[in-house]
Every structure is written in C-alpha cells, then in structure tokens.
Scaffold this motif. Structure first.
Motif, short mmCIF file in Angstrom:
data_model
loop_
_atom_site.label_atom_id
_atom_site.label_comp_id
_atom_site.label_asym_id
_atom_site.label_seq_id
_atom_site.Cartn_x
_atom_site.Cartn_y
_atom_site.Cartn_z
N UNK A 76 -63.88 11.96 -15.88
CA UNK A 76 -62.47 12.27 -16.11
C UNK A 76 -62.19 12.35 -17.60
N UNK A 77 -61.22 13.18 -17.94
CA UNK A 77 -60.66 13.11 -19.29
C UNK A 77 -59.17 13.31 -19.17
N UNK A 78 -58.47 12.71 -20.12
CA UNK A 78 -57.01 12.71 -20.11
C UNK A 78 -56.51 13.25 -21.44
N UNK A 79 -55.49 14.10 -21.37
CA UNK A 79 -54.81 14.62 -22.55
C UNK A 79 -53.33 14.31 -22.43
N UNK A 80 -52.64 14.34 -23.56
CA UNK A 80 -51.20 14.06 -23.58
C UNK A 80 -50.48 15.31 -24.10
N UNK A 97 -64.71 21.81 -14.92
CA UNK A 97 -64.35 20.63 -15.72
C UNK A 97 -65.01 20.70 -17.09
N UNK A 98 -66.29 21.01 -17.14
CA UNK A 98 -67.00 21.14 -18.42
C UNK A 98 -66.39 22.25 -19.27
N UNK A 100 -63.39 23.78 -23.99
CA UNK A 100 -62.33 24.62 -24.56
C UNK A 100 -61.33 23.78 -25.35
N UNK A 101 -60.88 22.70 -24.76
CA UNK A 101 -59.90 21.85 -25.42
C UNK A 101 -60.48 21.22 -26.67
N UNK A 133 -58.38 16.64 -31.28
CA UNK A 133 -57.60 15.40 -31.21
C UNK A 133 -56.85 15.23 -29.90
N UNK A 134 -56.99 16.17 -28.97
CA UNK A 134 -56.21 16.13 -27.74
C UNK A 134 -56.71 15.15 -26.70
N UNK A 135 -57.99 14.89 -26.65
CA UNK A 135 -58.52 14.04 -25.59
C UNK A 135 -58.20 12.58 -25.87
#
Length: 138
Positions: free
Chosen positions: A114-118, A83-84, A89-90, A96-98
C-alpha cells in the motif's frame, strides 16, 4: 466501463487546486465540471468534489502494524502492475507526495502493498495491491 461503480462526493477548498492535483500528479481523468464542482474518473469510479470554501474535517488516526494511519481515507485496489505504474508515476514527478509505502500482513492472509498520498484538501488516498487478489475481503 464497469457498470458497478461507486460515486462519492466530497467538499473541497479549491476546484482548480483539486483538478490540478488529481489530473497532473495522479493522472486521473477529469469528467464534467462547473465553476463549483468536478467529476473525476478514479479508476472507473465517480469521485465528485464540490467547492465548499474552508471546511474543517477532523478525524483520528489508528495503529496498524506499528504505523499510524488515518481513520478516514479512501482509495482503490489495483493489480500489481497498475499499482507499480501509478506509484512510479507519482514518485517520478512528485517525490514528496507519498506519505507511506508499506507491506501489511506480511506472509499472512490479506498480504498487501500500500501507499498513501494526501491531496490539497487534506484527504488521504490509499492505493493498494494484494499478493493474492482472492484475499481482498479476508
């Protein structure tokens, strides 16, 4: 490879934009593909996107711990290290993705980061890790 994996197929607006996002921004391996569909290896699960031009996909949000979350989303549960790694990486390359990074159920059964991306199709992907893996289904 895990033999018990899920398969999900979703419409997408552009194969090229979808492949670019998942491979370059998320580091997801690309599998078989044609002109109008592609298979992705989402941590050992088969995620297929089929080009469907412009489609409308509406869904409500719901509230959890004072956060508004998309009612339709999908994702993976990872070890804390994995997860880390994907979060770093993102956010190292694509800051700006998170959409959201948060700990839910703090100091309770089911505590999770948790983290969320679109993605470019409007889908929300959730990446989560549990403080105690045995609490995944509590």
């Amino acid at each position: 490879m895990e033999l018990n994996c899920f398969h999900m197929s979703l419409p997408c607006k552009s194969i090229e934009a979808t492949v670019s996002y998942y491979s370059e921004q998320l580091g997801i391996a690309i599998g078989r593909r044609s002109d109008n569909w592609v298979d992705l290896n989402l941590f050992g699960h088969q995620l297929t996107f089929v080009e469907s031009n412009n489609f409308e996909f509406q869904f409500p949000f719901y509230s959890l711990d004072e956060e508004d979350l998309p009612s339709f989303h999908f994702g993976v549960v990872l070890t804390n290290d994995a997860w880390e790694k994907i979060y770093d990486q993102i956010n190292r390359q694509w800051s700006n993705d998170t959409i959201l990074k948060r700990t839910f159920f703090k100091d309770k059964d089911g505590e999770q980061n948790t983290f969320i991306v679109k993605d470019p199709n409007g889908y929300y992907l959730e990446f989560k890790t549990f403080k105690s893996p045995s609490h995944i289904f509590l």
